[in-house]
Structure formats: structure tokens, C-alpha cells
Design an enzyme around this catalytic site. Structure first.
Site, short mmCIF file in Angstrom:
data_model
loop_
_atom_site.label_atom_id
_atom_site.label_comp_id
_atom_site.label_asym_id
_atom_site.label_seq_id
_atom_site.Cartn_x
_atom_site.Cartn_y
_atom_site.Cartn_z
N VAL A 121 32.74 37.95 44.36
CA VAL A 121 32.88 36.67 45.05
C VAL A 121 32.09 36.63 46.36
CG1 VAL A 121 35.11 36.05 44.04
CG2 VAL A 121 35.05 37.32 46.22
N TYR A 132 42.71 41.67 58.17
CA TYR A 132 43.27 40.99 56.99
C TYR A 132 43.93 39.67 57.40
CZ TYR A 132 46.13 40.42 52.76
OH TYR A 132 46.72 39.94 51.62
P1 NDP Z 1 44.94 43.85 43.70
O1 NDP Z 1 44.30 44.82 44.63
O2 NDP Z 1 46.02 44.31 42.82
O3 NDP Z 1 43.82 43.12 42.83
C1 NDP Z 1 42.71 42.58 43.47
C2 NDP Z 1 41.91 41.78 42.50
O4 NDP Z 1 40.80 41.19 43.22
C3 NDP Z 1 41.32 42.61 41.38
O5 NDP Z 1 41.29 41.82 40.21
C4 NDP Z 1 39.91 42.89 41.89
O6 NDP Z 1 38.97 43.10 40.86
C5 NDP Z 1 39.61 41.60 42.59
N1 NDP Z 1 38.52 41.70 43.57
C6 NDP Z 1 38.49 42.45 44.71
N2 NDP Z 1 37.32 42.27 45.34
C7 NDP Z 1 36.62 41.40 44.60
C8 NDP Z 1 35.34 40.81 44.72
N3 NDP Z 1 34.55 41.11 45.77
N4 NDP Z 1 34.92 39.95 43.77
C9 NDP Z 1 35.71 39.65 42.71
N5 NDP Z 1 36.93 40.16 42.53
C10 NDP Z 1 37.38 41.02 43.46
O7 NDP Z 1 45.45 42.67 44.66
P2 NDP Z 1 46.72 41.70 44.55
O8 NDP Z 1 46.87 41.21 43.18
O9 NDP Z 1 47.85 42.34 45.24
O10 NDP Z 1 46.23 40.52 45.52
C11 NDP Z 1 45.64 39.33 45.03
C12 NDP Z 1 45.53 38.37 46.21
O11 NDP Z 1 46.82 38.15 46.78
C13 NDP Z 1 44.64 38.89 47.34
O12 NDP Z 1 43.93 37.83 47.91
C14 NDP Z 1 45.67 39.42 48.34
O13 NDP Z 1 45.16 39.43 49.65
C15 NDP Z 1 46.78 38.42 48.16
N6 NDP Z 1 48.08 38.90 48.59
C16 NDP Z 1 48.67 40.01 48.04
C17 NDP Z 1 49.90 40.44 48.49
C18 NDP Z 1 50.59 41.64 47.95
O14 NDP Z 1 51.62 42.03 48.52
N7 NDP Z 1 50.13 42.25 46.87
C19 NDP Z 1 50.61 39.72 49.57
C20 NDP Z 1 49.92 38.57 50.06
C21 NDP Z 1 48.71 38.18 49.58
P3 NDP Z 1 38.79 44.56 40.15
O15 NDP Z 1 40.04 44.75 39.32
O16 NDP Z 1 37.57 44.44 39.34
O17 NDP Z 1 38.71 45.57 41.25
#
Ligand code: NDP
Length: 244
Positions: A61, A152
Site C-alpha cells: 500500500v 503509531y
Molecule cells: P496483522 O499484523 O495481524 O496483519 C497486518 C496485515 O497488514 C497483514 O495482512 C499484512 O500483510 C498487511 N500489511 C502490512 N503492511 C502492508 C503493506 N505495506 N501493504 C499491504 N499490506 C500490508 O495486523 P492486525 O490484523 O492486528 O491489524 C490490522 C489493522 O488494524 C492495522 O491497521 C492495525 O493498526 C489495526 N489495529 C489493530 C489492533 C490490534 O490490537 N490488533 C488494534 C487497533 C488497530 P502480510 O500478511 O502480507 O504481511
């Protein structure tokens, strides 16, 4: 629901639950990932095996050309993106003094520029059709401050600002822009904190548990549905009461 949903970071965690949920509600889903090709392909296959439509696509992204190409591949398969979920995100805990400029730039590139890139890629079509929904994933740390979360938190507050202003700008075009701010959700992202810290965070949550990716997916699905047709520019917090 009909139409095409594009979910960034759809391969794991919250994004995977969102992809499953929107597919179950009738969307054809584009599952964008960075590295987890196998997980993305497996999810797409699982959704197809249940009669849904899904395509996994690689696209950083932070790279406008790459993520725009990923969106176009999904649109060629399923038609124009009518629902965009900006979920891809990264996080690292650092004391402010220790944040490197490389990390500062990367976290903004992924968590903020990512949404800028994807929204600009789908917006001409949405404006032309005078319809569309965009849901951005922020965080409770975009609403409140937390030690060692400065970078963050700054990106997630930026996502809220982007959401509100863009909602105001796009409402006359029939496009809704909302935000979900999750609390602590059990995914790979928080696994690094360790079980002891996660237990303490669950105890600090009035509901007495951590959230699940499905809890967040339900909030996203509501904001994508016609049922929320009069809701725009809002931040829906899904945190079990953590920041009340
Ligand atoms: P994960 O680390 O479990 O998953 C992250 C996802 O984002 C993966 O699918 C990863 O892809 C993808 N990703 C990371 N960088 C890129 C990039 N540059 N381009 C495309 N895809 C990318 O995260 P979560 O599911 O926990 O978090 C998802 C969202 O929710 C995030 O924005 C996070 O900040 C937000 N969030 C999460 C919380 C939590 O407690 N877990 C709390 C509050 C917000 P790949 O698998 O290929 O690495």
C-alpha cells in the site's frame, strides 16, 4: 450486498476476518497482502469453496503504482470497487527518542499514505457512480495517547482526520467515509507483547477479554451496509469499553 470490496492487509488478522465477513454478505472480495501470499491464496480459495468470489493480490500500500495495479486486477475480475477497507497497518513500540527516521517514514507510508493511495485509485469511479463506502481502520491509540506508541498513535490520529475531512468532502457525491477504532485485538500484531501483557490488557478491559478479529469485522460490515446509509465521518470504537 452486491459489489466489489477491496481489503488491504486481507491476508491475516483483522483484514482476513473482514474479507470473510464481506464475502459472506455478498461482496466479491479483493484480498490485498504484502508478503503472505500463501495465506492470501488460502483465504481466497476458502471463500470460493463456500460459493463466494475472491481474488488474492499482492500490493504494497505504500507503493502507489503497486497497490493501484492490485486494485485494477480485482476490478478486471469483479467490476469496480464499491467498498474499500483500508486495514493494512504496521506497529512497533519504541520510546520516542529511539524512533529512527526510517521507521517514522515507513509507518506513515503504510498507515497513512496507504489510504491516500487506495482512495485516490477508487475515487474517480465512485464519484462517477455517485456511490461507495470507505472504511479506514484506525485504533484507540489514534483517539488516546499511550507510552511508546507515539509514531503509531500519530498515524492512527491522522487516519481519523483523513476520515472526517474526506467524509465532509465526499458526502455530496454519495460516498460515505467512516473509521473503526479497534481496542486490543488478538492478532499477530499484538502477539509480540507476550501472554502476560495480553492478560493484563484483558483485565484492564471492562468486558474482561481481548477483542477478536470478528468483533472488528462486524463493525466494518455495519459501516459498509446500506443500513448505515446516513452515517458518515464517524469513528466506531470496538474495544470492549477500554477507553471509556
Ligand atoms: P496483522 O499484523 O495481524 O496483519 C497486518 C496485515 O497488514 C497483514 O495482512 C499484512 O500483510 C498487511 N500489511 C502490512 N503492511 C502492508 C503493506 N505495506 N501493504 C499491504 N499490506 C500490508 O495486523 P492486525 O490484523 O492486528 O491489524 C490490522 C489493522 O488494524 C492495522 O491497521 C492495525 O493498526 C489495526 N489495529 C489493530 C489492533 C490490534 O490490537 N490488533 C488494534 C487497533 C488497530 P502480510 O500478511 O502480507 O504481511
Amino acid at each position: 450486498m452486491e459489489g466489489t470490496a477491496f481489503i488491504t492487509g486481507g491476508s491475516r488478522g483483522i483484514g482476513r476476518a473482514v474479507a470473510r465477513r464481506l464475502a459472506a454478505e455478498g461482496y466479491a472480495v479483493g484480498i490485498d497482502y504484502l508478503q503472505a501470499r500463501e495465506a492470501g491464496e488460502a483465504l481466497a480459495a476458502e471463500i470460493r469453496s463456500r460459493g463466494g468470489r475472491a481474488l488474492a493480490v499482492q500490493g504494497d500500500v505504500a507503493d502507489r503504482a503497486a497497490v493501484t495495479a492490485a486494485i485494477r486486477r480485482v476490478e478486471e475480475a469483479f467490476g469496480p470497487v464499491t467498498c474499500l477497507v483500508n486495514n493494512a497497518g504496521i506497529a512497533e513500540q519504541h520510546q520516542f527518542q529511539d524512533i529512527s527516521s526510517a521507521f517514522w517514514r515507513r509507518i506513515f507510508a503504510v498507515n497513512v499514505d496507504g489510504a491516500y493511495h487506495t482512495i485516490q485509485a477508487v475515487l474517480p469511479g465512485m464519484i462517477h457512480r455517485k456511490a461507495g463506502t470507505i472504511v479506514n481502520i484506525s485504533s484507540i491509540w489514534g483517539q488516546r495517547g499511550a507510552s511508546c506508541e507515539v509514531a503509531y498513535s500519530a498515524t492512527k490520529a491522522a487516519v481519523i482526520g483523513l476520515t472526517r475531512s474526506l467524509a465532509a468532502e465526499l458526502a455530496p457525491s454519495g460516498i460515505r467515509v467512516n473509521c473503526v477504532a479497534p481496542g486490543v485485538i488478538r492478532t499477530d500484531m499484538v502477539a509480540v507483547l507476550g501472554e502476560e501483557t495480553l492478560r493484563a490488557l484483558a483485565e484492564d478491559t471492562p468486558m474482561g477479554r481481548l477483542g477478536t478479529p470478528e468483533d472488528v469485522a462486524a463493525a466494518v460490515a455495519f459501516l459498509c451496509r446500506e443500513e448505515s446509509a446516513f452515517v458518515t465521518g464517524q469513528v466506531l470504537t470496538a474495544d470492549g469499553g477500554f477507553i471509556l
